[in-house]
Design an enzyme around this catalytic site. Structure first.
Site, PDB file in Angstrom:
ATOM      1  N   GLY A  75       0.834  -1.198   0.000  1.00 14.86           N
ATOM      2  CA  GLY A  75       0.000   0.000   0.000  1.00 14.86           C
ATOM      3  C   GLY A  75       0.864   1.243   0.000  1.00 14.86           C
ATOM      4  O   GLY A  75       2.056   1.181   0.323  1.00 14.86           O
TER       5      GLY A  75
ATOM      6  N   CYS B 235       5.221  -6.221   1.762  1.00 11.19           N
ATOM      7  CA  CYS B 235       5.601  -4.804   1.711  1.00 11.19           C
ATOM      8  C   CYS B 235       4.903  -4.008   2.820  1.00 11.19           C
ATOM      9  O   CYS B 235       5.221  -4.181   3.987  1.00 11.19           O
ATOM     10  CB  CYS B 235       5.319  -4.239   0.321  1.00 11.19           C
ATOM     11  SG  CYS B 235       6.212  -2.707   0.022  1.00 11.19           S
ATOM     12  N   TYR B 236       3.934  -3.155   2.494  1.00 14.89           N
ATOM     13  CA  TYR B 236       3.224  -2.432   3.568  1.00 14.89           C
ATOM     14  C   TYR B 236       2.632  -3.428   4.565  1.00 14.89           C
ATOM     15  O   TYR B 236       2.637  -3.185   5.776  1.00 14.89           O
ATOM     16  CB  TYR B 236       2.122  -1.545   2.970  1.00 14.89           C
ATOM     17  CG  TYR B 236       1.419  -0.695   4.013  1.00 14.89           C
ATOM     18  CD1 TYR B 236       1.931   0.540   4.376  1.00 14.89           C
ATOM     19  CD2 TYR B 236       0.266  -1.161   4.648  1.00 14.89           C
ATOM     20  CE1 TYR B 236       1.307   1.305   5.352  1.00 14.89           C
ATOM     21  CE2 TYR B 236      -0.365  -0.394   5.620  1.00 14.89           C
ATOM     22  CZ  TYR B 236       0.153   0.831   5.973  1.00 14.89           C
ATOM     23  OH  TYR B 236      -0.468   1.585   6.936  1.00 14.89           O
TER      24      TYR B 236
ATOM     25  N   ASP C 127     -15.461  -9.139 -23.296  1.00 12.17           N
ATOM     26  CA  ASP C 127     -15.934  -8.975 -21.914  1.00 12.17           C
ATOM     27  C   ASP C 127     -17.452  -8.900 -21.846  1.00 12.17           C
ATOM     28  O   ASP C 127     -18.095  -9.608 -21.077  1.00 12.17           O
ATOM     29  CB  ASP C 127     -15.360  -7.702 -21.294  1.00 12.17           C
ATOM     30  CG  ASP C 127     -13.874  -7.600 -21.504  1.00 12.17           C
ATOM     31  OD1 ASP C 127     -13.276  -8.655 -21.811  1.00 12.17           O
ATOM     32  OD2 ASP C 127     -13.327  -6.509 -21.370  1.00 12.17           O
TER      33      ASP C 127
ATOM     34  N   HIS D  76       7.656  -7.704  -3.550  1.00  6.69           N
ATOM     35  CA  HIS D  76       6.344  -8.068  -4.099  1.00  6.69           C
ATOM     36  C   HIS D  76       6.420  -9.396  -4.862  1.00  6.69           C
ATOM     37  O   HIS D  76       6.764  -9.405  -6.038  1.00  6.69           O
ATOM     38  CB  HIS D  76       5.843  -6.967  -5.043  1.00  6.69           C
ATOM     39  CG  HIS D  76       5.393  -5.746  -4.321  1.00  6.69           C
ATOM     40  ND1 HIS D  76       4.103  -5.575  -3.878  1.00  6.69           N
ATOM     41  CD2 HIS D  76       6.074  -4.636  -3.940  1.00  6.69           C
ATOM     42  CE1 HIS D  76       4.000  -4.409  -3.262  1.00  6.69           C
ATOM     43  NE2 HIS D  76       5.181  -3.821  -3.285  1.00  6.69           N
TER      44      HIS D  76
ATOM     45  N   LYS E 269      -8.426 -10.627 -17.998  1.00  5.45           N
ATOM     46  CA  LYS E 269      -8.854 -10.973 -19.350  1.00  5.45           C
ATOM     47  C   LYS E 269      -8.799 -12.476 -19.639  1.00  5.45           C
ATOM     48  O   LYS E 269      -9.745 -13.057 -20.162  1.00  5.45           O
ATOM     49  CB  LYS E 269      -7.935 -10.247 -20.334  1.00  5.45           C
ATOM     50  CG  LYS E 269      -8.473 -10.200 -21.719  1.00  5.45           C
ATOM     51  CD  LYS E 269      -9.441  -9.079 -21.782  1.00  5.45           C
ATOM     52  CE  LYS E 269     -10.267  -9.106 -23.008  1.00  5.45           C
ATOM     53  NZ  LYS E 269     -11.171  -7.954 -22.990  1.00  5.45           N
TER      54      LYS E 269
ATOM     55  N   GLU F 114       4.048 -11.045  -5.991  1.00  9.19           N
ATOM     56  CA  GLU F 114       2.918 -11.192  -6.909  1.00  9.19           C
ATOM     57  C   GLU F 114       3.204 -10.665  -8.309  1.00  9.19           C
ATOM     58  O   GLU F 114       2.471 -10.969  -9.239  1.00  9.19           O
ATOM     59  CB  GLU F 114       1.673 -10.511  -6.324  1.00  9.19           C
ATOM     60  CG  GLU F 114       1.717  -8.981  -6.221  1.00  9.19           C
ATOM     61  CD  GLU F 114       2.379  -8.462  -4.944  1.00  9.19           C
ATOM     62  OE1 GLU F 114       3.297  -9.127  -4.437  1.00  9.19           O
ATOM     63  OE2 GLU F 114       2.000  -7.362  -4.476  1.00  9.19           O
TER      64      GLU F 114
END
Ligand code: XMP
Length: 525
Positions: A59, A86-87, A239, A182, A381, A184
């Site tokens: 964050g 992280c945060y 979509d 991170h 997506k 991710e």
């Protein structure tokens, strides 16, 4: 009714731009997870959700700032595994009795670190890091201003980087893990292993699939909509097609689709899309020809945000007009995806920064009289495509490149004119035909032409030309959040430029856009 019978993992969102990527890494492990902004995760919510594990996201705030976000206190005594990123790591340290120092810009003298870093293991290896260090050190992506200066009691260090002595720490007794980097993002190449290890040690069995997602999404739609009528916005893209198919499966004839022809569609697109929905899928479809309305209001407008806002506003107006004609219509369904959401506002209303106001999110007036159904809001997506397969949509349709709601408007930087749109449509059709002929369509995530707001001088035959320049765009991407340009061969580019200039009156110069995202965006506006 609780429709989720799967073990769930809760991600507490502290407003990072990439929180959804955590969810993505977990879904790759077939783990069901939910993201909630920290503001609403109270002790009660946590108790009610009863997650099997919790991840605290990154964050933008600083835990050293008074009033900055925290995790609910009960999290630390629930006896479940927690991973802080992280945060999230800093929150963990701060709340459990450690010490975080602010970065230079907060006056704390901490060591900021942004971008690539290398984490080296300490002697003892833990399950979280099994198979993570492939060599002596492992690449990780850092993005922090603050850093942990003193560990909370019970924690030990299991990985360090030059500017983050506490890059990986854990309290094995309590199953608390904290990483400064991170895991991710794609730039932490072995990040998925870390998530795999975390969910394994938390006891998840990996029983979460797209089929399960579909069933839950259908239940949620039924619960939300009841016996009311739904009107669905079809844009011609994958979509909205998947959203319509999903809604159709959920509420059948309660759904009416409105296909708005705003004059910003590709060549023959309107007829093709309407035929496909009516004939192949048996949906109720209204073909709304509103070309004059949209192009009229866009006339003379050249600012990207103004254009987006106008299109967004008109979309809503048009839907309301058609909704009024459908007795009992109370809901408006849209195929909004997560990348649209994250770049407009952080997921579920958290605190991240606006890049573009995507028309299907940003342009909504407060009081539109219709409630929103956005069943794809949490998906990327490629997950939408998987869902489309699950719903039985034809592969040729699912495989189509994404097409933005504002359509050709954002591929026509500056002022939009009918003349430019006409030229753009033809050039785009030639370009896509070239890509298909060369068998490259499926390798490319998205390809299109943008017509530039500039005329250039050329020579054709013996005559001077003074026509528009265009830019070809083709990118590879996984989810639209980051992208790289596609490395066409020079032969391909040369042949395509020649074809466009020969076959499309109005264009005399072709360029190829080789900007990645970031720092560029995929669309030109
Ligand atoms: P950008 O240009 O933001 O695009 O890198 C990322 C992806 O989003 C699509 N896009 C939109 N889709 N409404 C949409 O439905 C919009 O306003 C919008 N703007 C961009 C874009 O085509 C790409 O796939």
């Amino acid at each position: 009714m609780d429709i989720i019978e799967h073990d769930r993992l809760l991600i507490i969102d502290f407003g990072s731009q990439v929180t959804q990527l955590i969810a993505r890494r977990l879904r790759e492990q077939n783990v069901f997870c939910e993201i909630l902004p920290y503001q609403i995760v109270t002790d009660d919510v946590l108790a009610e959700m009863a997650p099997k594990a919790v991840i605290l996201s990154g964050g933008p705030d600083s835990v050293t700032r008074e009033g900055s976000p925290r995790a609910p206190e009960s999290l630390w005594t629930m006896g479940i595994p927690v991973l802080g990123i992280c945060y999230g790591q800093q929150v963990m340290m701060e709340q459990l009795g450690g010490k975080v120092l602010g970065g230079k810009n907060t006056g704390g003298g901490g060591t900021a670190e942004f971008g690539r870093a290398y984490v080296t293991p300490t002697e003892e290896r833990i399950d979280l890091l099994a198979g993570w260090f492939l060599g002596e050190k492992e690449q990780a992506w850092m993005s922090h201003g603050d850093h942990v200066a003193k560990l909370a009691p019970g924690f030990k260090v299991y990985g360090t980087s030059p500017n983050a002595p506490f890059a990986v720490t854990a309290d094995l007794e309590r199953n608390f893990y904290a990483v400064q980097f991170h895991p991710e993002v794609h730039h932490t190449p072995n990040g998925p292993t870390l998530f795999e290890n975390f969910v394994r040690l938390a006891g998840f069995t990996g029983d979460w699939t797209m089929e399960a997602y579909k069933d839950i999404a259908i239940e949620k739609i039924r619960e939300q909509v009841g016996d009311k009528q739904v009107i669905c916005a079809l844009s011609g893209g994958v979509d909205s097609s998947v959203a319509a198919a999903l809604l159709h499966e959920a509420v059948g004839d309660q759904l009416t689709c409105v296909f708005v022809d705003h004059g910003l569609l590709r060549l023959n697109e309107a007829d093709e899309v309407v035929a496909m929905f009516r004939d192949h899928m048996n949906l109720k479809v209204i073909h709304a020809d509103e070309v004059d309305l949209f192009l009229g209001e866009l006339e003379g407008q050249s600012d990207p945000e103004t254009k987006r806002k106008i299109i967004g506003r008109l979309f809503i107006d048009v839907f309301q007009k058609y909704a009024n004609e459908i007795e009992g219509a109370e809901f408006l369904a849209q195929g909004t995806l997560y990348p649209d959401v994250i770049e407009s506002v952080s997921f579920s209303g958290g605190p991240s920064v606006t890049i573009k106001s995507h028309h299907n999110v940003g342009g909504l007036p407060e009081k539109m009289g219709l409630k929103l159904v956005e069943p794809l809001r949490e998906l990327f997506k490629d997950e939408v495509r998987a869902l489309g397969h699950e719903l039985g949509l034809p592969s040729s349709f699912i495989g189509r490149h994404p097409f933005p709601g504002p359509g050709l408007a954002i591929r026509c930087p500056g002022e939009i004119t009918r003349e430019k749109l006409e030229i753009l449509r033809k050039a785009d059709a030639v370009y896509i035909d070239q890509i298909r002929r060369h068998g490259l369509y499926d390798e490319i995530w998205q390809a299109f032409v943008a017509i530039l707001p500039v005329r250039t001088v050329g020579v054709m035959g013996d005559g001077r030309t003074y026509d528009f320049a265009c830019a070809l765009r083709a990118v590879t991407s996984v989810d639209g959040m980051t992208a790289d340009y596609y490395p066409f061969s020079h032969e391909f580019l040369g042949e395509t430029a020649t074809r466009i200039i020969n076959e499309v009156p109005g264009i005399n110069r072709v360029t190829y856009d080789i900007t990645s995202k970031p720092p560029g965006t995929i669309e030109w506006e």
